[in-house]
Motif scaffolding. Sequence first.
Motif, PDB file in Angstrom:
ATOM      1  N   SER A   3       0.856  -1.178  -0.038  1.00 35.48           N
ATOM      2  CA  SER A   3      -0.111   0.029  -0.112  1.00 35.48           C
ATOM      3  C   SER A   3       1.039   1.345  -0.127  1.00 35.48           C
ATOM      4  O   SER A   3       0.532   2.538  -0.504  1.00 35.48           O
ATOM      5  CB  SER A   3      -0.905  -0.085   1.190  1.00 35.48           C
ATOM      6  N   TYR A  25      -4.962  -8.941  -2.062  1.00 35.89           N
ATOM      7  CA  TYR A  25      -4.642  -7.728  -1.643  1.00 35.89           C
ATOM      8  C   TYR A  25      -5.807  -6.721  -1.290  1.00 35.89           C
ATOM      9  O   TYR A  25      -5.864  -6.059  -0.006  1.00 35.89           O
ATOM     10  CB  TYR A  25      -3.785  -7.116  -2.694  1.00 35.89           C
ATOM     11  N   TYR A  26      -6.931  -6.985  -1.859  1.00 31.07           N
ATOM     12  CA  TYR A  26      -7.901  -5.913  -1.698  1.00 31.07           C
ATOM     13  C   TYR A  26      -8.937  -6.201  -0.466  1.00 31.07           C
ATOM     14  O   TYR A  26      -9.411  -5.459   0.263  1.00 31.07           O
ATOM     15  CB  TYR A  26      -8.888  -5.765  -3.125  1.00 31.07           C
ATOM     16  N   LYS A  29      -6.977  -5.216   2.451  1.00 31.60           N
ATOM     17  CA  LYS A  29      -7.067  -3.750   2.357  1.00 31.60           C
ATOM     18  C   LYS A  29      -8.439  -3.342   2.974  1.00 31.60           C
ATOM     19  O   LYS A  29      -8.723  -2.277   3.933  1.00 31.60           O
ATOM     20  CB  LYS A  29      -7.130  -3.016   0.830  1.00 31.60           C
TER      21      LYS A  29
END
Length: 86
Positions: A3, A25-26, A29
């Motif tokens: 990030s 990853y999302y 996040k």
Amino acid sequence: MVSSLTKKHKISYLCALFDIIRTAYYRYKRGKSYNADKKYNRPKYEIRIEFIRNMKRYGSRRINASLQQQGTKIGRQKVAEIMRKE
């Protein structure tokens, strides 16, 4: 770490560089952990119990049908995969 580098590079490039899936990853996040094994721990136990209860004669189709009747939502292919691993 990814990030902090997103300001300079594309996310797809960073995910390829660090060998992670963009979906993971999302989800990370958003605060959700992507752990597929965690999702299938309970059905793994239920599959084992159902298999033993039926004297080790049921295949993935019959076990899937009995799990569906009990209210567990899992696909037949996943049941077969879990049975192979166990």
